[in-house]
Design a protein around this motif. Structure first.
Motif, short mmCIF file in Angstrom:
data_model
loop_
_atom_site.label_atom_id
_atom_site.label_comp_id
_atom_site.label_asym_id
_atom_site.label_seq_id
_atom_site.Cartn_x
_atom_site.Cartn_y
_atom_site.Cartn_z
N ALA A 65 53.60 62.66 12.11
CA ALA A 65 54.55 62.73 12.51
C ALA A 65 55.67 61.64 13.59
CB ALA A 65 54.73 63.91 12.90
N THR A 66 55.37 61.01 13.99
CA THR A 66 55.66 59.75 15.09
C THR A 66 56.54 59.14 14.23
OG1 THR A 66 54.08 60.14 16.84
CG2 THR A 66 55.83 58.24 16.64
N ARG A 67 58.27 58.86 14.78
CA ARG A 67 58.89 58.08 14.43
C ARG A 67 59.87 57.41 15.10
NH1 ARG A 67 56.07 59.12 10.48
NH2 ARG A 67 56.39 60.70 8.89
N PHE A 68 59.30 57.49 16.47
CA PHE A 68 60.23 56.78 17.33
C PHE A 68 58.71 56.44 18.90
CE2 PHE A 68 62.73 55.27 20.37
CZ PHE A 68 63.73 54.09 20.00
N ILE A 69 58.68 55.59 19.36
CA ILE A 69 57.85 55.06 20.58
C ILE A 69 59.33 54.29 21.72
CG2 ILE A 69 55.73 54.05 21.41
CD1 ILE A 69 55.03 54.41 18.89
N ASN A 90 56.94 51.93 10.07
CA ASN A 90 58.73 52.01 10.03
C ASN A 90 58.67 52.89 11.05
OD1 ASN A 90 60.79 52.33 8.91
ND2 ASN A 90 60.82 54.44 8.07
N PHE A 91 57.60 53.22 12.04
CA PHE A 91 58.47 53.71 13.61
C PHE A 91 59.33 53.02 13.96
CE2 PHE A 91 54.02 54.65 14.13
CZ PHE A 91 54.43 55.99 13.17
N GLY A 92 60.49 53.46 14.86
CA GLY A 92 61.51 52.74 15.97
C GLY A 92 60.77 52.73 17.24
N CYS A 93 61.72 51.62 17.90
CA CYS A 93 61.07 51.40 19.33
C CYS A 93 61.82 51.27 20.37
CB CYS A 93 59.99 50.09 18.67
SG CYS A 93 59.27 49.20 21.17
N TYR A 94 61.33 51.83 21.08
CA TYR A 94 63.30 51.36 23.11
C TYR A 94 62.02 50.84 23.28
CZ TYR A 94 66.41 53.10 26.14
OH TYR A 94 66.88 52.89 27.31
N ILE A 95 61.93 49.59 24.34
CA ILE A 95 61.04 49.29 25.57
C ILE A 95 62.05 49.24 26.35
CG2 ILE A 95 60.48 47.06 26.78
CD1 ILE A 95 59.84 46.37 24.07
#
Length: 175
Positions: A65-69, A90-95
């Motif tokens: 169910a993950t869409r963003f890390i 198709n995962f979003g990512c933020y660092i």
């Protein structure tokens, strides 16, 4: 809300796993710096296992169910080769990038130099977009020789270097 669902492990057994939409990776351990390859292997497998150090119980995290890390790191450079995996899934990512300057004080001898850090910040911004890489100066350390004024000067210098470099790169992309 935490959703639990059945998960089939690699050995064929079944367990209950949480299935988060957003995964906040590396708040306790710098996964990008030290375990990027392991994390992305587990992402490809579809789940991770975590053993609670206090009670020894295993917890399972399914990535279906993950869409963003969200990654937290002092050295996110090892993430660069894996960013295509996030795109393909198709995962979003933020660092959340901890970028500071304690070189003169030798407080963090094993992190990349300030110049290398700024280059990493710019490269990640190019790959992920300017809003996906956020830097923070952390921790704030004061000593007999490192005053509030010197600390603020270090923060201002990093801010200027990151913003000027990013603005120059994005302006060139608009041409």
């Amino acid at each position: 809300m935490i959703i639990k669902k059945p998960l089939i492990l690699e050995d064929g057994s079944f367990v209950q796993a949480i299935s988060p939409v957003v995964v906040s990776a590396s708040r306790c351990t710098d996964i990008p710096a030290f375990y990027a390859d392991c994390f992305f292997h587990r992402l490809q497998v579809g789940y991770s296992v975590w053993t609670n150090p206090f009670n020894g119980k295993k917890s399972y995290v399914s990535y279906d169910a993950t869409r963003f890390i969200v990654f937290w790191s002092k050295n996110p450079l090892p993430l660069l080769p894996f960013l295509d995996i996030l795109r393909k899934k198709n995962f979003g990512c933020y660092i959340q990038f901890t970028l500071n300057d304690y070189e003169d004080e030798n407080l963090e001898p094993y992190v990349p130099s300030l110049l290398q850090h700024i280059e990493i910040y710019i490269e990640l911004s190019k790959c992920l977009g300017k809003d996906a890489v956020i830097w923070r100066f952390d921790p704030l350390v004061l000593t007999e020789t490192l005053t509030v004024e010197k600390l603020l000067s270090k923060i201002e210098r990093i801010t200027d270097a990151c913003m000027v470099s990013r603005i120059s790169w994005y302006s060139a992309m608009q041409i």
